[in-house]
Motif scaffolding. Structure first.
Motif, PDB file in Angstrom:
ATOM      1  N   ALA A  14     -11.603  -4.276  12.845  1.00  0.00           N
ATOM      2  CA  ALA A  14     -11.842  -5.525  12.126  1.00  0.00           C
ATOM      3  C   ALA A  14     -12.014  -6.716  13.053  1.00  0.00           C
ATOM      4  N   GLY A  15     -11.369  -6.682  14.223  1.00  0.00           N
ATOM      5  CA  GLY A  15     -11.478  -7.789  15.154  1.00  0.00           C
ATOM      6  C   GLY A  15     -10.685  -9.018  14.742  1.00  0.00           C
ATOM      7  N   ASP A  16      -9.837  -8.885  13.750  1.00  0.00           N
ATOM      8  CA  ASP A  16      -9.069 -10.003  13.228  1.00  0.00           C
ATOM      9  C   ASP A  16      -7.699  -9.477  12.802  1.00  0.00           C
ATOM     10  N   GLU A  17      -6.641 -10.147  13.243  1.00  0.00           N
ATOM     11  CA  GLU A  17      -5.290  -9.678  12.938  1.00  0.00           C
ATOM     12  C   GLU A  17      -5.009  -9.627  11.439  1.00  0.00           C
ATOM     13  N   HIS A  18      -5.451 -10.639  10.725  1.00  0.00           N
ATOM     14  CA  HIS A  18      -5.180 -10.696   9.284  1.00  0.00           C
ATOM     15  C   HIS A  18      -5.935  -9.615   8.531  1.00  0.00           C
ATOM     16  N   ARG A  19      -7.188  -9.415   8.884  1.00  0.00           N
ATOM     17  CA  ARG A  19      -7.979  -8.360   8.247  1.00  0.00           C
ATOM     18  C   ARG A  19      -7.407  -6.989   8.600  1.00  0.00           C
ATOM     19  N   SER A  62      11.067  12.887  -0.659  1.00  0.00           N
ATOM     20  CA  SER A  62       9.875  12.728   0.175  1.00  0.00           C
ATOM     21  C   SER A  62       9.589  11.249   0.407  1.00  0.00           C
ATOM     22  N   GLU A  63      10.225  10.390  -0.393  1.00  0.00           N
ATOM     23  CA  GLU A  63      10.029   8.949  -0.201  1.00  0.00           C
ATOM     24  C   GLU A  63      10.560   8.512   1.156  1.00  0.00           C
ATOM     25  N   GLN A  64      11.727   9.040   1.558  1.00  0.00           N
ATOM     26  CA  GLN A  64      12.276   8.689   2.867  1.00  0.00           C
ATOM     27  C   GLN A  64      11.388   9.244   3.986  1.00  0.00           C
ATOM     28  N   GLU A  65      10.833  10.412   3.744  1.00  0.00           N
ATOM     29  CA  GLU A  65       9.893  11.005   4.707  1.00  0.00           C
ATOM     30  C   GLU A  65       8.673  10.096   4.886  1.00  0.00           C
ATOM     31  N   TYR A  66       8.164   9.573   3.764  1.00  0.00           N
ATOM     32  CA  TYR A  66       7.039   8.639   3.805  1.00  0.00           C
ATOM     33  C   TYR A  66       7.416   7.380   4.579  1.00  0.00           C
ATOM     34  N   VAL A  67       8.551   6.797   4.267  1.00  0.00           N
ATOM     35  CA  VAL A  67       9.009   5.568   4.927  1.00  0.00           C
ATOM     36  C   VAL A  67       9.158   5.799   6.427  1.00  0.00           C
ATOM     37  N   ASP A  68       9.751   6.907   6.806  1.00  0.00           N
ATOM     38  CA  ASP A  68       9.922   7.215   8.233  1.00  0.00           C
ATOM     39  C   ASP A  68       8.571   7.357   8.933  1.00  0.00           C
ATOM     40  N   TYR A  69       7.643   8.053   8.286  1.00  0.00           N
ATOM     41  CA  TYR A  69       6.326   8.252   8.887  1.00  0.00           C
ATOM     42  C   TYR A  69       5.615   6.913   9.054  1.00  0.00           C
ATOM     43  N   VAL A  70       5.569   6.125   7.996  1.00  0.00           N
ATOM     44  CA  VAL A  70       4.845   4.850   8.041  1.00  0.00           C
ATOM     45  C   VAL A  70       5.488   3.910   9.057  1.00  0.00           C
ATOM     46  N   THR A  71       6.801   3.863   9.093  1.00  0.00           N
ATOM     47  CA  THR A  71       7.500   2.994  10.045  1.00  0.00           C
ATOM     48  C   THR A  71       7.119   3.348  11.479  1.00  0.00           C
ATOM     49  N   ALA A  72       7.029   4.621  11.764  1.00  0.00           N
ATOM     50  CA  ALA A  72       6.689   5.063  13.119  1.00  0.00           C
ATOM     51  C   ALA A  72       5.216   4.822  13.452  1.00  0.00           C
ATOM     52  N   ARG A  73       4.330   4.875  12.465  1.00  0.00           N
ATOM     53  CA  ARG A  73       2.887   4.813  12.727  1.00  0.00           C
ATOM     54  C   ARG A  73       2.258   3.433  12.559  1.00  0.00           C
ATOM     55  N   ILE A  74       2.986   2.456  12.032  1.00  0.00           N
ATOM     56  CA  ILE A  74       2.424   1.116  11.809  1.00  0.00           C
ATOM     57  C   ILE A  74       1.791   0.531  13.077  1.00  0.00           C
ATOM     58  N   PRO A  75       2.448   0.561  14.245  1.00  0.00           N
ATOM     59  CA  PRO A  75       1.810  -0.032  15.431  1.00  0.00           C
ATOM     60  C   PRO A  75       0.449   0.607  15.771  1.00  0.00           C
ATOM     61  N   ALA A  76       0.369   1.917  15.693  1.00  0.00           N
ATOM     62  CA  ALA A  76      -0.899   2.595  16.002  1.00  0.00           C
ATOM     63  C   ALA A  76      -1.961   2.266  14.957  1.00  0.00           C
ATOM     64  N   LEU A  77      -1.567   2.207  13.705  1.00  0.00           N
ATOM     65  CA  LEU A  77      -2.518   1.863  12.647  1.00  0.00           C
ATOM     66  C   LEU A  77      -3.016   0.425  12.804  1.00  0.00           C
ATOM     67  N   ARG A  78      -2.134  -0.487  13.170  1.00  0.00           N
ATOM     68  CA  ARG A  78      -2.532  -1.887  13.380  1.00  0.00           C
ATOM     69  C   ARG A  78      -3.505  -1.996  14.553  1.00  0.00           C
ATOM     70  N   ARG A  79      -3.253  -1.229  15.629  1.00  0.00           N
ATOM     71  CA  ARG A  79      -4.161  -1.252  16.782  1.00  0.00           C
ATOM     72  C   ARG A  79      -5.557  -0.814  16.373  1.00  0.00           C
ATOM     73  N   LEU A  80      -5.624   0.310  15.670  1.00  0.00           N
ATOM     74  CA  LEU A  80      -6.929   0.816  15.225  1.00  0.00           C
ATOM     75  C   LEU A  80      -7.598  -0.185  14.291  1.00  0.00           C
ATOM     76  N   ALA A  81      -6.866  -0.717  13.346  1.00  0.00           N
ATOM     77  CA  ALA A  81      -7.431  -1.668  12.388  1.00  0.00           C
ATOM     78  C   ALA A  81      -7.908  -2.927  13.095  1.00  0.00           C
ATOM     79  N   PHE A  82      -7.163  -3.392  14.092  1.00  0.00           N
ATOM     80  CA  PHE A  82      -7.584  -4.584  14.829  1.00  0.00           C
ATOM     81  C   PHE A  82      -8.856  -4.318  15.621  1.00  0.00           C
ATOM     82  N   LEU A  83      -8.938  -3.148  16.242  1.00  0.00           N
ATOM     83  CA  LEU A  83     -10.155  -2.811  16.985  1.00  0.00           C
ATOM     84  C   LEU A  83     -11.361  -2.748  16.064  1.00  0.00           C
TER      85      LEU A  83
END
Length: 170
Positions: free
Chosen positions: A28-33, A5-26
């Motif tokens: 937090a308003g700051d790239e680092h945060r 299931s570790e590979q399943e986790y890695v695959d999921y996170v790899t695919a979803r990082i851009p969407a998660l970063r977009r939401l987090a940026f909206l």
């Protein structure tokens, strides 16, 4: 987590990082945060992966984790630490709408965090009231009142013309 299931986790996170970063940026308003929020979320997801992957809507589950991390972070002592005496000047912008987005984001950061989360989920992610309520663990009435209050604050900060197209009913 050693059962494949570790590979399943890695695959999921790899695919979803851009969407998660977009939401987090909206939020937090700051790239680092935003990066910190995403890291915190995917670390918690790793710990809870066996439970999380059984969820009916894994994306919604992870989005809820991120939004709750954002709303709860003000309670942490380090969230009040400021590393700069003065805020660094933002880079110069070309006139391609980026400046308008920066103004809206700056105003959004002045809205209380819970209202900010509601506004981002409702208007940037176009989620229905029920899904926002589920993500924040509150009632639909609370989402509606937080939406109305948040929009009222934004209207006051930006003026009526920018938000004339948004309605607080739904």
């Amino acid at each position: 987590m050693r059962d494949g299931s570790e590979q399943e986790y890695v695959d999921y996170v790899t695919a979803r990082i851009p969407a998660l970063r977009r939401l987090a940026f909206l939020l937090a308003g700051d790239e680092h945060r935003a990066d910190d929020l995403v890291q915190q979320t995917i670390t918690r997801l790793y710990v809870k992966w066996r439970h999380a992957r059984a969820a009916d809507n894994l994306d919604g589950y992870v989005r809820t984790m991120l939004v709750r991390a954002f709303v709860d972070e003000r309670r942490l002592g380090w969230a009040r630490v400021r590393l700069f005496r003065d805020t660094p000047e933002p880079p110069a912008f070309e006139n391609d709408g980026i400046e308008d987005r920066q103004v809206v984001r700056a105003a959004l950061r002045q809205v209380p965090r819970r209202q900010q989360a509601v506004l981002v989920l409702r208007f940037f992610y176009d989620l229905p009231v029920e899904q926002v309520a589920a993500a924040l663990g509150c009632t639909t009435g609370t989402v509606k009142s937080q939406t109305a209050r948040g929009l009222a604050t934004l209207r006051r900060l930006l003026g009526e013309r920018e938000l004339a197209g948004y309605s607080t009913t739904n």
